[in-house]
Design a protein around this motif. Structure first.
Motif, PDB file in Angstrom:
ATOM      1  N   THR A  94       0.817  -1.211   0.000  1.00  0.00           N
ATOM      2  CA  THR A  94       0.000   0.000   0.000  1.00  0.00           C
ATOM      3  C   THR A  94       0.854   1.265   0.000  1.00  0.00           C
ATOM      4  N   MET A 124       2.186   1.739  -3.427  1.00  0.00           N
ATOM      5  CA  MET A 124       1.139   2.228  -4.330  1.00  0.00           C
ATOM      6  C   MET A 124       0.956   3.735  -4.179  1.00  0.00           C
ATOM      7  N   VAL A 184       1.858   6.511  -7.177  1.00  0.00           N
ATOM      8  CA  VAL A 184       0.846   7.418  -7.730  1.00  0.00           C
ATOM      9  C   VAL A 184       1.246   8.872  -7.512  1.00  0.00           C
ATOM     10  N   VAL A 222     -10.034   1.256 -12.164  1.00  0.00           N
ATOM     11  CA  VAL A 222      -8.582   1.127 -12.085  1.00  0.00           C
ATOM     12  C   VAL A 222      -8.121  -0.234 -12.592  1.00  0.00           C
ATOM     13  N   VAL A 263      -4.670  -2.669 -12.017  1.00  0.00           N
ATOM     14  CA  VAL A 263      -3.506  -2.823 -11.136  1.00  0.00           C
ATOM     15  C   VAL A 263      -2.661  -3.991 -11.624  1.00  0.00           C
ATOM     16  N   ASN A 288      -4.895  -7.567  -3.152  1.00  0.00           N
ATOM     17  CA  ASN A 288      -4.355  -6.333  -3.722  1.00  0.00           C
ATOM     18  C   ASN A 288      -5.456  -5.404  -4.232  1.00  0.00           C
ATOM     19  N   ALA A 347      -5.050  -1.646  -3.102  1.00  0.00           N
ATOM     20  CA  ALA A 347      -5.227  -0.543  -4.056  1.00  0.00           C
ATOM     21  C   ALA A 347      -6.382   0.354  -3.637  1.00  0.00           C
ATOM     22  N   CYS A 366      -4.755   6.416 -11.994  1.00  0.00           N
ATOM     23  CA  CYS A 366      -4.902   5.193 -12.791  1.00  0.00           C
ATOM     24  C   CYS A 366      -3.578   4.773 -13.417  1.00  0.00           C
ATOM     25  N   LEU A 373      -1.169   3.172 -10.738  1.00  0.00           N
ATOM     26  CA  LEU A 373      -1.542   1.822 -10.310  1.00  0.00           C
ATOM     27  C   LEU A 373      -1.291   0.786 -11.407  1.00  0.00           C
ATOM     28  N   GLU A 374      -1.460   1.199 -12.657  1.00  0.00           N
ATOM     29  CA  GLU A 374      -1.261   0.248 -13.760  1.00  0.00           C
ATOM     30  C   GLU A 374       0.213  -0.047 -14.004  1.00  0.00           C
TER      31      GLU A 374
END
Length: 491
Positions: A117, A120, A124, A291, A293, A300, A304, A322, A325-326
């Motif tokens: 987390t 992430m 971002v 989203v 991921v 997850n 996320a 987005c 996260l991708e």
């Protein structure tokens, strides 16, 4: 600075001397004693640094913080505090000029998911052009600089020193993992997080040198909501009522299963393609977003969702959230190290039965031909962990390779025997390969088309510890070596 200027947040009693004396640093290690520093005396499980006062005075120290009345030489300043660890935290913040207050601070706690987390959130924020400092299992991260740490949450002095370096480097945000030990040992005393995030709670870290029972573990985890301005809690956690009962901040919730929470994940899709292994889902409620991921696993989705819950308060462009996260990568956390039409290899840090059950169960959602698990258990740790992990592997994996994992001062074969005993009872298929390098190589060489291979327990770690010595070893590196060797044979 004058010592008295560091004391505004601290309750204390002056035992002797003047507070109007110069102080340039704070220490708690007697080996760093020198003129101009404040020495904080702490009672630990093995040593009591009050005993070092005479030699520290000889080294030039003139200011002491003690938590018991003791013999103190004439000519020095001494104050008495209720808790020296709390004092160390507050003095450290003052010594570095309260650097945490100069950034947006995000604290993440919970049993599982903290590292993923925080990564992430960091990814971002960086995708939005923000400079971010991060502290956790992977160390202190400032830009491309990574400084290893001994603990998930370092000692308070090291924390504020790191915060100061972040501010100097231009960081606008600081995101960190906050362990239950950090609360118990007063490492984060005096810090008020702008956002406090609670991922989940399950029994862990209970033992002689950690927490005496689950109730104590829960209590210290719940402290995140007593030192945050905004709190965000997993609405699916069964311990919700106990965790939030003492909360002093505004609370929000996220969920994958319950309606009525502020952030809700819906329409979860599991994607397994040669070029992308991960998941897609929609977020409803306070934040409306779809989203994608690029790491697998139902848990997850929760990680996320937790990350987006925090990020939604920061006024960031949705397209940047987005994109981050991708394209994120979390070293050793459900990390897809290799993916092809033939097989996919995942490296993960799961090192207890709860994490292992979650990981193996969620990989089933991708419908592999076989789910292969490579794992061992650490030496000089609870034997119950070996029994429960062996049981989980036997029930959830199609094939298990039992191997070494930081055997420390125990014999690897003894640890494997403990795992074998519980795995055999399940009827699951397995082999034993004590050499972890050979075990990983075996899993790659014997992979069948459609397999998923989960190599778990070490994750981001880059060492194997045997007989007190750490030798360089990386699961990720060994997977790539084995894949290269196998591909060379097939050409």
């Amino acid at each position: 600075m004058k010592f008295i200027e560091w004391l505004k947040d601290l309750k204390y009693e002056v035992l002797q001397g003047s507070l109007d004396v110069d102080a340039e640093d704070v220490i708690y290690d007697s080996r760093k004693a020198r003129k101009g520093v404040v020495f904080v005396c702490m009672k630990g499980t093995r040593t009591d640094s009050h005993e070092f006062i005479p030699e520290v005075v000889d080294a030039g120290v003139k200011i002491f913080v003690v938590e018991q009345k003791t013999m103190i030489p004439d000519g020095v300043t001494a104050i008495l505090v209720h808790n020296a660890r709390e004092a160390l935290a507050l003095l450290s913040a003052a010594r570095f000029g309260y650097p945490a207050e100069k950034m947006v601070t995000i604290g993440v706690t919970g049993t599982k998911g903290k590292t993923t987390t925080t990564h992430m959130i960091k990814t971002v924020l960086e995708a939005c052009g923000k400079k971010v400092g991060m502290i956790g299992t992977t160390g202190i991260v400032i830009g491309q600089e990574v400084t290893p740490t001994m603990n998930t949450t370092p000692e308070s002095y090291e924390l504020h020193q790191a915060f100061s370096r972040m501010v100097e480097a231009g960081c606008e945000y600081m995101v960190m993992e906050v362990s239950s030990q950090a609360f118990k040992m007063h490492r984060v005393d005096g810090i008020c997080f702008d956002y406090g995030l609670f991922t989940n709670l399950s029994p862990d870290h209970i033992g002689p040198d950690e927490h005496k029972d689950f109730e104590e573990y829960l209590f210290y985890k719940s402290r995140i909501f007593c030192c945050s301005k905004v709190g965000i809690m997993n609405g699916d956690d069964e311990h919700w009522d106990e965790v939030v009962k003492d909360a002093s901040c505004k609370l929000y919730s996220f969920s994958m299963d319950k309606n009525g929470t502020d952030f809700k994940a819906e329409d979860i899709r599991y994607i397994a393609q040669p070029e992308f292994v991960g998941l897609e889902f929609d977020i409803k409620g306070t934040c409306e977003l779809s989203v994608r991921v690029n790491i697998p696993g139902r848990f997850n989705v929760a990680n996320a969702l937790a990350a987006v819950s925090v990020l939604s308060f920061l006024g960031l462009p949705k397209e940047n959230i987005c994109h981050g996260l991708e394209h994120l990568n979390v070293n050793g956390r459900m990390e897809i190290v290799y993916a092809s039409e033939k097989c996919k290899v995942i490296v993960d840090y799961a090192h207890n039965a709860v994490s292992m059950e979650s990981l193996l169960s969620t990989l089933r959602d991708y419908n592999p031909k076989r789910l292969v698990c490579v794992f061992g258990c650490g030496g000089n740790r609870s034997k119950d962990r070996r029994i429960t992990m062996g049981d989980s592997a036997g029930r959830l994996a199609d094939f298990t390779i039992i191997t070494a994992d930081n055997s420390r001062y125990e014999k690897t074969e003894d640890i494997i025997a403990d795992i074998r005993g519980s795995l055999e009872k399940t009827g699951g298929k397995f082999i034993e390969i004590p050499d972890r390098r050979e075990a990983i190589r075996y899993s790659i060489i014997h992979a069948e088309t459609g397999d998923m291979i989960a190599i778990i327990g070490k994750g981001h770690e880059d060492y194997q510890e045997m007989n007190g010595v750490r030798h360089h070893f990386s699961d990720r590196e060994e997977v790539l070596k084995a894949v290269d060797a196998q591909l060379s044979k097939e050409v």
